[in-house]
Design an enzyme around this catalytic site. Structure first.
Site, PDB file in Angstrom:
ATOM      1  N   GLU A  93       0.816  -1.210   0.000  1.00 16.53           N
ATOM      2  CA  GLU A  93       0.000   0.000   0.000  1.00 16.53           C
ATOM      3  C   GLU A  93       0.848   1.257   0.000  1.00 16.53           C
ATOM      4  OE1 GLU A  93      -3.617  -1.700   2.841  1.00 16.53           O
ATOM      5  OE2 GLU A  93      -2.975   0.374   2.972  1.00 16.53           O
ATOM      6  N   CYS A 106       2.947   8.413   1.153  1.00 12.20           N
ATOM      7  CA  CYS A 106       3.412   7.511   2.206  1.00 12.20           C
ATOM      8  C   CYS A 106       3.683   6.148   1.554  1.00 12.20           C
ATOM      9  CB  CYS A 106       2.297   7.424   3.248  1.00 12.20           C
ATOM     10  SG  CYS A 106       2.645   6.320   4.588  1.00 12.20           S
ATOM     11  N   CYS A 113       5.623  -6.660   8.707  1.00 14.94           N
ATOM     12  CA  CYS A 113       6.679  -6.087   9.554  1.00 14.94           C
ATOM     13  C   CYS A 113       6.908  -7.009  10.735  1.00 14.94           C
ATOM     14  CB  CYS A 113       6.236  -4.708  10.056  1.00 14.94           C
ATOM     15  SG  CYS A 113       7.454  -3.913  11.113  1.00 14.94           S
ATOM     16  N   CYS A 117       4.419  -4.035  16.735  1.00 14.80           N
ATOM     17  CA  CYS A 117       3.756  -2.997  17.537  1.00 14.80           C
ATOM     18  C   CYS A 117       2.269  -3.354  17.655  1.00 14.80           C
ATOM     19  CB  CYS A 117       3.932  -1.622  16.902  1.00 14.80           C
ATOM     20  SG  CYS A 117       5.668  -1.195  16.662  1.00 14.80           S
ATOM     21  N   CYS A 120      -0.667  -1.673  15.593  1.00 14.82           N
ATOM     22  CA  CYS A 120      -0.427  -1.503  14.154  1.00 14.82           C
ATOM     23  C   CYS A 120      -0.914  -2.709  13.354  1.00 14.82           C
ATOM     24  CB  CYS A 120       1.069  -1.287  13.951  1.00 14.82           C
ATOM     25  SG  CYS A 120       1.564  -1.401  12.238  1.00 14.82           S
ATOM     26  N   SER A 216       9.453   6.890  15.990  1.00 13.56           N
ATOM     27  CA  SER A 216       8.122   6.693  16.533  1.00 13.56           C
ATOM     28  C   SER A 216       8.262   6.352  18.019  1.00 13.56           C
ATOM     29  CB  SER A 216       7.503   5.533  15.745  1.00 13.56           C
ATOM     30  OG  SER A 216       6.184   5.373  16.086  1.00 13.56           O
ATOM     31  N   LEU A 217       7.839   7.271  18.884  1.00 10.69           N
ATOM     32  CA  LEU A 217       8.101   7.106  20.326  1.00 10.69           C
ATOM     33  C   LEU A 217       6.865   6.553  21.047  1.00 10.69           C
ATOM     34  CD1 LEU A 217      10.501   7.655  22.202  1.00 10.69           C
ATOM     35  CD2 LEU A 217       9.572   9.931  22.601  1.00 10.69           C
ATOM     36  N   CYS A 335       4.875   4.356  11.654  1.00 12.02           N
ATOM     37  CA  CYS A 335       5.270   3.752  10.386  1.00 12.02           C
ATOM     38  C   CYS A 335       4.353   2.572  10.174  1.00 12.02           C
ATOM     39  CB  CYS A 335       6.720   3.322  10.419  1.00 12.02           C
ATOM     40  SG  CYS A 335       7.161   2.475  11.919  1.00 12.02           S
TER      41      CYS A 335
HETATM   42  S1  SF4 Z   1       4.292   0.621  13.672  1.00 12.07           S
HETATM   43 FE1  SF4 Z   1       5.885   0.406  12.083  1.00 12.07          FE
HETATM   44  S2  SF4 Z   1       7.504  -0.754  13.093  1.00 12.07           S
HETATM   45 FE2  SF4 Z   1       5.659  -1.048  14.313  1.00 12.07          FE
HETATM   46  S3  SF4 Z   1       4.776  -2.964  13.530  1.00 12.07           S
HETATM   47 FE3  SF4 Z   1       3.826  -1.223  12.433  1.00 12.07          FE
HETATM   48  S4  SF4 Z   1       4.992  -0.996  10.566  1.00 12.07           S
HETATM   49 FE4  SF4 Z   1       6.209  -2.206  11.983  1.00 12.07          FE
END
Ligand code: SF4
Length: 351
Positions: A93, A106, A113, A117, A120, A216-217, A335
């Protein structure tokens, strides 16, 4: 005949590869690269081809300039989601997002990934594979040239942890910034990491690539951050602080700190104050991103008033804050938060 992918090479590499293959044609290949990457034109109209039709044919027959096929093109509010399909059947995407000063694209750097996270969508998929440089470049080319979106900025905040695919991302950036090609400015490209710090140190030493770095914090309480971003257990907040500090010094640039606001999780005034304290002494700008709720999601977007309270607290403490209310920008959370599309492996599990 060996095929040379136009999307895998800078102009100089492309011209060199054709010269090696055909024994001549450097300037002709360069001219074709230039007009194709800048305008989408592949034809022998330039006067240099007047008596060199055979060269045009040879270069054409040995150049792969196939785009990825479009699986779907979705308009959501003022954003356009482009879902492309790779030849081996994965979906990637990218999203065109109108901003105050032009359009931002983007892009994705991986299929899935491995960072896991919890908020996500992409993280829930696990890592299926890295994208090749040409697959990253094709996302940009498709939106910018083929669909004519006139993209101003590129952000690596789509599917994947870009620093988990460092070399391919950097190669793609070299192709995207080639003056004989798409010619994006390094300063118009932002790479966002969830905290792969070895790569942050590596980029800090890379004076040739003046791209923007985002980290990304999302939380500065160690327990909370580890729950949201399990990688925090390996590379924690102290290490992140040091890496940002080092980056500020070495690159003389500020870092964009991503903070996805999730209702009842990390959006209180106490969280804001902890963030202010954590960021003391760093040259940063905070990018506040209200969470973009997904299917069956346990995380929620805070009310507008809570977002403003949080933002005001940071600004009152002297921090620079980026918060765009524009519809659709929340799609670009951290991300991730892309990747909700089913991949072939998901479908086969259901069948
Ligand atoms: S926020 Fe970014 S680093 Fe974290 S799982 Fe999603 S894509 Fe991966």
């Amino acid at each position: 005949m060996a095929m040379i992918s136009i999307f895998s090479h800078t102009a100089a590499e492309f011209a060199e590869a054709h010269t090696i293959l055909h024994g001549k044609g450097k300037l002709h290949a360069l001219q074709l690269y230039r007009q194709f990457m800048k305008k989408g034109i592949w034809e022998e109209s330039d006067p240099m081809f007047k008596n060199a039709g055979h060269l045009f044919e040879k270069i054409s027959n040995s150049t792969d300039r196939e785009l990825l096929s479009v699986s779907s093109l979705l308009e959501e509010g003022d954003t356009v989601k482009l879902i492309l399909s790779t030849p081996d059947g994965f979906l990637i995407e990218s999203v065109v997002i109108p901003m105050q000063h032009g359009k931002t694209l983007c892009v994705s750097s991986q299929v899935g990934c491995r960072m896991g996270c919890t908020f996500c969508e992409t993280g829930r998929m696990g890592l299926l594979r890295n994208l090749e440089p040409s697959e990253i470049v094709r996302q940009v080319y498709h939106a910018h040239i083929h669909l004519g979106h006139a993209i101003n900025n590129i952000v690596f905040m789509g599917m994947g942890e870009p620093f988990d695919n460092y070399d391919s991302v950097m190669k793609a950036i070299d192709i995207l910034t080639d003056q004989n090609g798409l010619a994006f400015g390094m300063g118009n490209i932002t790479v966002s990491t969830s905290g792969k710090l070895e790569a942050v140190y590596r980029l800090a030493e890379d004076q040739a690539r003046g791209i923007n770095l985002a980290i990304s914090l999302n939380a500065v309480q160690s327990d909370l951050r580890s729950k949201l971003m399990p990688h925090n257990r390996k590379e924690g907040l102290d290490a992140i602080y040091k890496a940002i500090f080092n980056y500020n010094q070495k690159k003389n640039r500020e870092v964009l700190v991503g903070y996805v606001l999730m209702k009842g999780i990390n959006d209180s005034l106490e969280h804001a104050q902890s963030l202010v304290e954590f960021l003391q002494g760093l040259r940063i700008k905070v990018n506040l991103i209200p969470y973009n709720p997904q299917r069956n999601d346990r995380f929620k977007r805070p009310e507008e008033i809570a977002i403003e309270r949080f933002s005001n607290h940071l600004q009152a403490a002297g921090l620079k804050v980026l918060y765009r209310k524009t519809k659709g920008t929340s799609i670009m959370a951290a991300c991730g938060q892309l990747g909700g599309k089913k991949q072939p492996s998901d479908l086969s599990k259901e069948n």
